[in-house]
Design an enzyme around this catalytic site. Structure first.
Site, PDB file in Angstrom:
ATOM      1  CB  ALA A 189      -1.647   5.157  16.674  1.00  0.00           C
TER       2      ALA A 189
ATOM      3  CE  LYS B 293      -4.316  -1.661   1.979  1.00  0.00           C
ATOM      4  NZ  LYS B 293      -5.380  -1.393   2.944  1.00  0.00           N
TER       5      LYS B 293
HETATM    6  P1  NAP Z   1      -0.818  -1.752  11.980  1.00  0.00           P
HETATM    7  O1  NAP Z   1      -0.532  -0.650  11.035  1.00  0.00           O
HETATM    8  O2  NAP Z   1       0.229  -2.780  12.242  1.00  0.00           O
HETATM    9  O3  NAP Z   1      -1.274  -1.086  13.387  1.00  0.00           O
HETATM   10  C1  NAP Z   1      -1.581  -1.889  14.492  1.00  0.00           C
HETATM   11  C2  NAP Z   1      -1.975  -1.004  15.690  1.00  0.00           C
HETATM   12  O4  NAP Z   1      -2.424  -1.889  16.723  1.00  0.00           O
HETATM   13  C3  NAP Z   1      -0.842  -0.192  16.270  1.00  0.00           C
HETATM   14  O5  NAP Z   1      -1.370   1.009  16.767  1.00  0.00           O
HETATM   15  C4  NAP Z   1      -0.322  -1.076  17.410  1.00  0.00           C
HETATM   16  O6  NAP Z   1       0.169  -0.322  18.507  1.00  0.00           O
HETATM   17  C5  NAP Z   1      -1.594  -1.744  17.878  1.00  0.00           C
HETATM   18  N1  NAP Z   1      -1.307  -3.064  18.419  1.00  0.00           N
HETATM   19  C6  NAP Z   1      -0.837  -4.145  17.747  1.00  0.00           C
HETATM   20  N2  NAP Z   1      -0.702  -5.189  18.579  1.00  0.00           N
HETATM   21  C7  NAP Z   1      -1.054  -4.754  19.811  1.00  0.00           C
HETATM   22  C8  NAP Z   1      -1.125  -5.371  21.098  1.00  0.00           C
HETATM   23  N3  NAP Z   1      -0.796  -6.658  21.295  1.00  0.00           N
HETATM   24  N4  NAP Z   1      -1.554  -4.614  22.140  1.00  0.00           N
HETATM   25  C9  NAP Z   1      -1.894  -3.314  21.977  1.00  0.00           C
HETATM   26  N5  NAP Z   1      -1.854  -2.682  20.776  1.00  0.00           N
HETATM   27  C10 NAP Z   1      -1.442  -3.388  19.712  1.00  0.00           C
HETATM   28  O7  NAP Z   1      -2.093  -2.598  11.536  1.00  0.00           O
HETATM   29  P2  NAP Z   1      -3.292  -2.153  10.550  1.00  0.00           P
HETATM   30  O8  NAP Z   1      -2.867  -2.383   9.153  1.00  0.00           O
HETATM   31  O9  NAP Z   1      -3.796  -0.835  10.972  1.00  0.00           O
HETATM   32  O10 NAP Z   1      -4.369  -3.308  10.865  1.00  0.00           O
HETATM   33  C11 NAP Z   1      -4.940  -3.446  12.142  1.00  0.00           C
HETATM   34  C12 NAP Z   1      -6.124  -4.401  12.111  1.00  0.00           C
HETATM   35  O11 NAP Z   1      -7.114  -3.923  11.227  1.00  0.00           O
HETATM   36  C13 NAP Z   1      -5.795  -5.820  11.623  1.00  0.00           C
HETATM   37  O12 NAP Z   1      -6.482  -6.716  12.465  1.00  0.00           O
HETATM   38  C14 NAP Z   1      -6.364  -5.876  10.235  1.00  0.00           C
HETATM   39  O13 NAP Z   1      -6.811  -7.179   9.883  1.00  0.00           O
HETATM   40  C15 NAP Z   1      -7.565  -4.950  10.362  1.00  0.00           C
HETATM   41  N6  NAP Z   1      -7.957  -4.321   9.083  1.00  0.00           N
HETATM   42  C16 NAP Z   1      -9.243  -4.438   8.681  1.00  0.00           C
HETATM   43  C17 NAP Z   1      -9.650  -3.834   7.507  1.00  0.00           C
HETATM   44  C18 NAP Z   1     -11.086  -3.959   7.045  1.00  0.00           C
HETATM   45  O14 NAP Z   1     -11.345  -3.678   5.868  1.00  0.00           O
HETATM   46  N7  NAP Z   1     -12.012  -4.316   7.888  1.00  0.00           N
HETATM   47  C19 NAP Z   1      -8.735  -3.089   6.746  1.00  0.00           C
HETATM   48  C20 NAP Z   1      -7.412  -2.979   7.206  1.00  0.00           C
HETATM   49  C21 NAP Z   1      -7.030  -3.610   8.386  1.00  0.00           C
HETATM   50  P3  NAP Z   1       1.691   0.229  18.598  1.00  0.00           P
HETATM   51  O15 NAP Z   1       1.667   1.588  17.945  1.00  0.00           O
HETATM   52  O16 NAP Z   1       1.934   0.271  20.060  1.00  0.00           O
HETATM   53  O17 NAP Z   1       2.564  -0.771  17.875  1.00  0.00           O
END
Ligand code: NAP
Length: 285
Positions: free
Chosen positions: A134, A72
């Site tokens: 975030a 992306k």
């Molecule tokens: P990302 O960029 O890796 O961000 C993950 C976020 O979650 C960060 O803020 C991280 O905090 C926090 N986090 C991760 N593990 C954690 C833990 N064990 N405890 C507390 N905080 C935690 O991920 P993303 O791409 O945004 O995706 C996040 C989720 O959204 C995934 O489950 C993905 O499948 C889902 N998603 C869904 C859609 C949809 O269309 N429905 C689209 C995109 C993503 P830190 O800043 O502290 O690392």
């Protein structure tokens, strides 16, 4: 089945891995429903082939692509232009090819807003919002909430510096009050209770870790809250189950997936997509 002939136009999705994607089913079902002469294909791309892939998109006149993990952000240098949605978020999930000129869009955040309207009859205008997390999706949702007139935004994240960085980024574009905090903040539950819409954007609760929730306590939850998750596997996370027990309104994670899909479809084809038809494809997998 869409009949393929000499006039069939090609759409697709690039990513790695790609086997799990729901997008081909969603898009092909919609194309078939509207009898449009396109086919939508998944492409698993090796990271060192990304530039060649974009060259091939131009050479083969592939009309449009969705982009998923891990490309992306990486895809941006190979595009000719970015829509404001992609520019702000710094990530592209949709590419449109007009005679070899590739423009990147991001329909993730606006897809989430669309799903709130359709699934929850909710307009984010003047609503106090909390995003838990975030990361990449928090960023696209944060921009979309503020773009659509949210009254305020709180970013609650494990790592405070990441919450602060997202807050500063959003503040460059929007006047609405934005706050950042972490889970150590003793006031976190007061902030959650005062909000209208709360969205989990962390992966906590995602299959196979289905017994986890991004926050510990739920006694602050009231029936007027709209509590959303963007995790779609499982369909109902423990976070949503706990909110439901407190009689709050809930927003399922598949909504954002379908919402970004209908907006991408409309960019690809200039035809209006049917949310419920594409939703059925996601839920019946
Ligand atoms: P990302 O960029 O890796 O961000 C993950 C976020 O979650 C960060 O803020 C991280 O905090 C926090 N986090 C991760 N593990 C954690 C833990 N064990 N405890 C507390 N905080 C935690 O991920 P993303 O791409 O945004 O995706 C996040 C989720 O959204 C995934 O489950 C993905 O499948 C889902 N998603 C869904 C859609 C949809 O269309 N429905 C689209 C995109 C993503 P830190 O800043 O502290 O690392």
């Amino acid at each position: 089945m869409i009949p393929i002939n000499g006039k069939t136009q090609i759409l697709g999705i690039i990513g790695n891995p790609i086997a799990h994607t729901a997008s081909p089913q969603m898009h092909n079902a919609m194309l078939e429903h509207l009898s449009l002469n396109y086919i939508y294909i998944p492409f698993k791309i090796e990271p060192n082939q990304l530039q060649n892939t974009l060259t091939a998109v131009r050479a083969m006149n592939i009309k449009g692509l969705n982009v998923t993990i891990p490309f992306k952000e990486q895809v941006i240098p190979f595009l000719d232009a970015l829509d404001i949605s992609a520019k702000q978020v710094g990530a592209v999930n949709t590419i449109i090819n007009q005679n070899g000129h590739l423009t990147g869009y991001n329909t993730d955040g606006s897809g989430f807003i669309t799903s709130l309207k359709i699934e929850n009859n909710t307009d984010v205008r003047d609503k106090r919002c909390v995003i838990i997390g975030a990361g990449g999706s928090a960023k696209s949702i944060g921009f979309a909430l503020l773009e659509h007139g949210a009254k305020s935004l709180m970013i609650l994240n494990r790592t405070l510096t990441n919450a602060k960085a997202l807050k500063s980024n959003l503040e460059k574009y929007y006047q609405a009050p934005i706050f950042s905090s972490d889970f150590q903040d003793k006031n976190q539950y007061d902030m959650l209770q005062e909000a209208d819409i709360i969205i989990n954007t962390t992966p906590i609760g995602m299959d196979p870790h289905i017994n986890q929730t991004p926050i510990e306590a739920f006694d602050w939850v009231l029936p007027q809250h709209l509590i959303c998750d963007i995790i779609y596997k499982p369909k109902e996370t423990l976070f949503l189950k706990k909110a439901k027990e407190k009689k709050a309104k809930i927003g399922y994670g598949y909504g954002m997936l379908v919402g970004q899909g209908i907006l991408a479809f409309e960019l690809f084809t200039q035809h209006k997509a049917d949310y419920n038809l594409m939703k059925a494809e996601v839920l019946n997998r």
